[in-house]
Design a protein around this motif. Structure first.
Motif, mmCIF file in Angstrom:
data_model
loop_
_atom_site.group_PDB
_atom_site.id
_atom_site.type_symbol
_atom_site.label_atom_id
_atom_site.label_comp_id
_atom_site.label_asym_id
_atom_site.label_seq_id
_atom_site.Cartn_x
_atom_site.Cartn_y
_atom_site.Cartn_z
ATOM 1 N N VAL A 173 9.091 8.748 -52.897
ATOM 2 C CA VAL A 173 8.252 7.548 -52.781
ATOM 3 C C VAL A 173 8.246 7.043 -51.338
ATOM 4 N N ARG A 174 9.410 7.009 -50.697
ATOM 5 C CA ARG A 174 9.496 6.553 -49.310
ATOM 6 C C ARG A 174 8.742 7.493 -48.375
ATOM 7 N N PHE A 175 8.822 8.778 -48.660
ATOM 8 C CA PHE A 175 8.135 9.761 -47.821
ATOM 9 C C PHE A 175 6.619 9.608 -47.944
ATOM 10 N N VAL A 176 6.143 9.409 -49.168
ATOM 11 C CA VAL A 176 4.703 9.192 -49.372
ATOM 12 C C VAL A 176 4.249 7.957 -48.612
ATOM 13 N N ALA A 177 5.038 6.868 -48.688
ATOM 14 C CA ALA A 177 4.679 5.637 -47.974
ATOM 15 C C ALA A 177 4.639 5.877 -46.463
ATOM 16 N N ALA A 178 5.607 6.651 -45.947
ATOM 17 C CA ALA A 178 5.632 6.939 -44.519
ATOM 18 C C ALA A 178 4.440 7.787 -44.100
ATOM 19 N N LEU A 179 4.055 8.731 -44.951
ATOM 20 C CA LEU A 179 2.869 9.536 -44.656
ATOM 21 C C LEU A 179 1.618 8.673 -44.594
ATOM 22 N N HIS A 180 1.549 7.679 -45.475
ATOM 23 C CA HIS A 180 0.385 6.796 -45.509
ATOM 24 C C HIS A 180 0.287 5.958 -44.241
ATOM 25 N N THR A 181 1.431 5.453 -43.751
ATOM 26 C CA THR A 181 1.393 4.625 -42.542
ATOM 27 C C THR A 181 1.097 5.470 -41.313
ATOM 28 N N ARG A 227 -5.259 11.542 -42.210
ATOM 29 C CA ARG A 227 -4.965 10.990 -43.536
ATOM 30 C C ARG A 227 -6.199 10.431 -44.233
ATOM 31 N N ALA A 228 -7.339 10.475 -43.574
ATOM 32 C CA ALA A 228 -8.561 9.932 -44.168
ATOM 33 C C ALA A 228 -8.927 10.695 -45.441
ATOM 34 N N GLU A 229 -9.178 9.953 -46.484
ATOM 35 C CA GLU A 229 -9.637 10.524 -47.754
ATOM 36 C C GLU A 229 -8.627 11.480 -48.388
ATOM 37 N N VAL A 230 -7.362 11.362 -48.039
ATOM 38 C CA VAL A 230 -6.331 12.193 -48.652
ATOM 39 C C VAL A 230 -5.664 11.424 -49.791
ATOM 40 N N GLU A 231 -5.696 12.002 -50.980
ATOM 41 C CA GLU A 231 -5.039 11.389 -52.140
ATOM 42 C C GLU A 231 -3.659 12.018 -52.306
ATOM 43 N N ILE A 243 5.316 16.301 -54.183
ATOM 44 C CA ILE A 243 4.077 15.636 -53.783
ATOM 45 C C ILE A 243 2.910 16.609 -53.872
ATOM 46 N N ARG A 244 1.806 16.100 -54.407
ATOM 47 C CA ARG A 244 0.545 16.846 -54.393
ATOM 48 C C ARG A 244 -0.438 16.063 -53.533
ATOM 49 N N MET A 245 -1.068 16.740 -52.584
ATOM 50 C CA MET A 245 -2.036 16.101 -51.691
ATOM 51 C C MET A 245 -3.395 16.754 -51.885
ATOM 52 N N GLU A 246 -4.436 15.926 -51.997
ATOM 53 C CA GLU A 246 -5.777 16.447 -52.214
ATOM 54 C C GLU A 246 -6.788 15.721 -51.341
ATOM 55 N N SER A 247 -7.745 16.483 -50.828
ATOM 56 C CA SER A 247 -8.843 15.929 -50.042
ATOM 57 C C SER A 247 -10.045 16.838 -50.193
ATOM 58 N N ASP A 248 -11.143 16.457 -49.574
ATOM 59 C CA ASP A 248 -12.344 17.289 -49.656
ATOM 60 C C ASP A 248 -12.123 18.659 -49.022
ATOM 61 N N SER A 249 -11.181 18.737 -48.098
ATOM 62 C CA SER A 249 -10.945 19.999 -47.394
ATOM 63 C C SER A 249 -9.951 20.909 -48.108
ATOM 64 N N GLY A 250 -9.312 20.398 -49.168
ATOM 65 C CA GLY A 250 -8.371 21.248 -49.895
ATOM 66 C C GLY A 250 -7.207 20.460 -50.455
ATOM 67 N N ARG A 251 -6.166 21.166 -50.851
ATOM 68 C CA ARG A 251 -5.003 20.525 -51.442
ATOM 69 C C ARG A 251 -3.735 21.170 -50.893
ATOM 70 N N ALA A 252 -2.628 20.503 -51.148
ATOM 71 C CA ALA A 252 -1.336 21.027 -50.698
ATOM 72 C C ALA A 252 -0.264 20.560 -51.662
ATOM 73 N N ALA A 253 0.801 21.319 -51.745
ATOM 74 C CA ALA A 253 1.966 20.962 -52.547
ATOM 75 C C ALA A 253 3.160 20.883 -51.601
ATOM 76 N N VAL A 254 3.915 19.792 -51.712
ATOM 77 C CA VAL A 254 5.027 19.566 -50.794
ATOM 78 C C VAL A 254 6.307 19.336 -51.594
ATOM 79 N N SER A 255 7.305 20.180 -51.357
ATOM 80 C CA SER A 255 8.615 20.043 -52.000
ATOM 81 C C SER A 255 9.657 19.703 -50.938
ATOM 82 N N LEU A 256 10.660 18.923 -51.336
ATOM 83 C CA LEU A 256 11.657 18.426 -50.393
ATOM 84 C C LEU A 256 13.068 18.816 -50.808
#
Length: 286
Positions: A173-181, A227-231, A243-256
């Motif tokens: 959760v903290r990592f997602v918040a940091a990615l958003h900022t 980070r624009a338009e990235v869910e 974490i799963r990241m999705e945007s118009d350009s594609g998606r990604a899976a992130v494990s920690l």
């Protein structure tokens, strides 16, 4: 009507093949090949269908590894295992969750094929040495030696510290918040100084061609990501919060990988050929 043993044990057989190969697509191919052979077997001669099928899947997986090794020699950039969306209850079986984690599967890639098979069957699925020997075509004495060598190899390379499910979720959760900022300082606060980021784009998406080492470098790279338009969604991947990241350009899976509340490793997969299992949970079992 009694359920066919192959159907009854399918999740187990898939898990064995997946741990052997690190690829859901190849694991499914192995299961298909095993099913075709199972269909021709005289069932009256099979006294333990579960053990028989596990042996059969192991042999097929070993055959497939030879093909994969040639394919991976030509792979563009870093190779990571194929991430799977999983049910949260996979984490209830701590040993299973650890064995299917992206971190562990990456370590298993450094084993020789027979070493990997022996490690998976013996250490993860607790098969007797004589059954493992039959599956890999070795003597029980040889299998004991291989198992010891594989255990030492894995122990020297696997993450040494496990964290609770709640702590792992909190860091995600903290990592997602940091990615958003997108603020470097926010990212630095949650990463260990010697953090390593490994990215797999497979030549299809932009990704670092080699591992990135150090919090400053990794934070700078992550802060510079568009980070624009990235869910960004917290999900369960390979038995752990991720974490799963999705945007118009594609998606990604992130494990920690997390140690003492800080991220020590980041595995980011954006190769679209490896992201077909992010919408429906895959059943994994022992």
């Amino acid at each position: 009507m009694t359920e066919d043993p192959f159907v009854a044990h399918r999740s187990l057989l898939f898990t064995v093949a997946y741990e052997m190969l690190g690829s859901a697509a190849d694991a499914e191919d192995v299961l298909q090949e095993t099913w075709l052979r199972w269909a021709d077997v005289d069932r009256s001669q099979v006294h333990d269908p579960r053990a028989y099928l596990v042996r059969a899947v192991t042999r097929q997986a070993l055959n497939r590894i030879r093909t994969l090794s040639r394919r991976r020699e030509d792979y563009v950039g870093e190779w990571l295992p194929e991430p799977l969306l999983t049910h949260p209850d996979v984490a209830d079986d701590v040993e299973l969750a650890e064995s299917v984690s992206i971190a562990m599967l990456t370590v298993l890639e450094t084993l020789q094929p027979v070493e990997r098979a022996v490690f998976v069957l013996r250490e993860v699925f607790d098969m007797p040495y004589d059954e493992v020997a039959e599956a890999v075509g070795k003597t029980p004495v040889a299998v004991r030696q291989i198992a010891r060598r594989a255990r030492n190899h894995v122990a020297a390379r696997q993450p040494r510290v496990s964290v609770s499910r709640s702590e792992h979720q909190a860091v995600v959760v903290r990592f997602v918040a940091a990615l958003h900022t997108g603020r470097i300082q926010d990212l630095l606060e949650i990463m260990a100084p010697d953090v390593v980021l490994i990215a797999d784009g497979g030549g299809f998406t932009a990704a670092a061609p080699a591992p990135l080492h150090g919090a400053e470098l990794v934070a700078t790279m992550l802060a510079g990501t568009d980070r624009a338009e990235v869910e960004t969604t917290a999900v369960w991947l390979n038995g752990a919060p991720a974490i799963r990241m999705e945007s118009d350009s594609g998606r990604a899976a992130v494990s920690l990988v997390i140690e003492k509340g800080r991220i020590t490793r980041i595995y980011a997969t954006s190769n679209p050929q490896k992201l077909t299992r992010l919408d429906k949970p895959t059943d994994l079992t022992r």
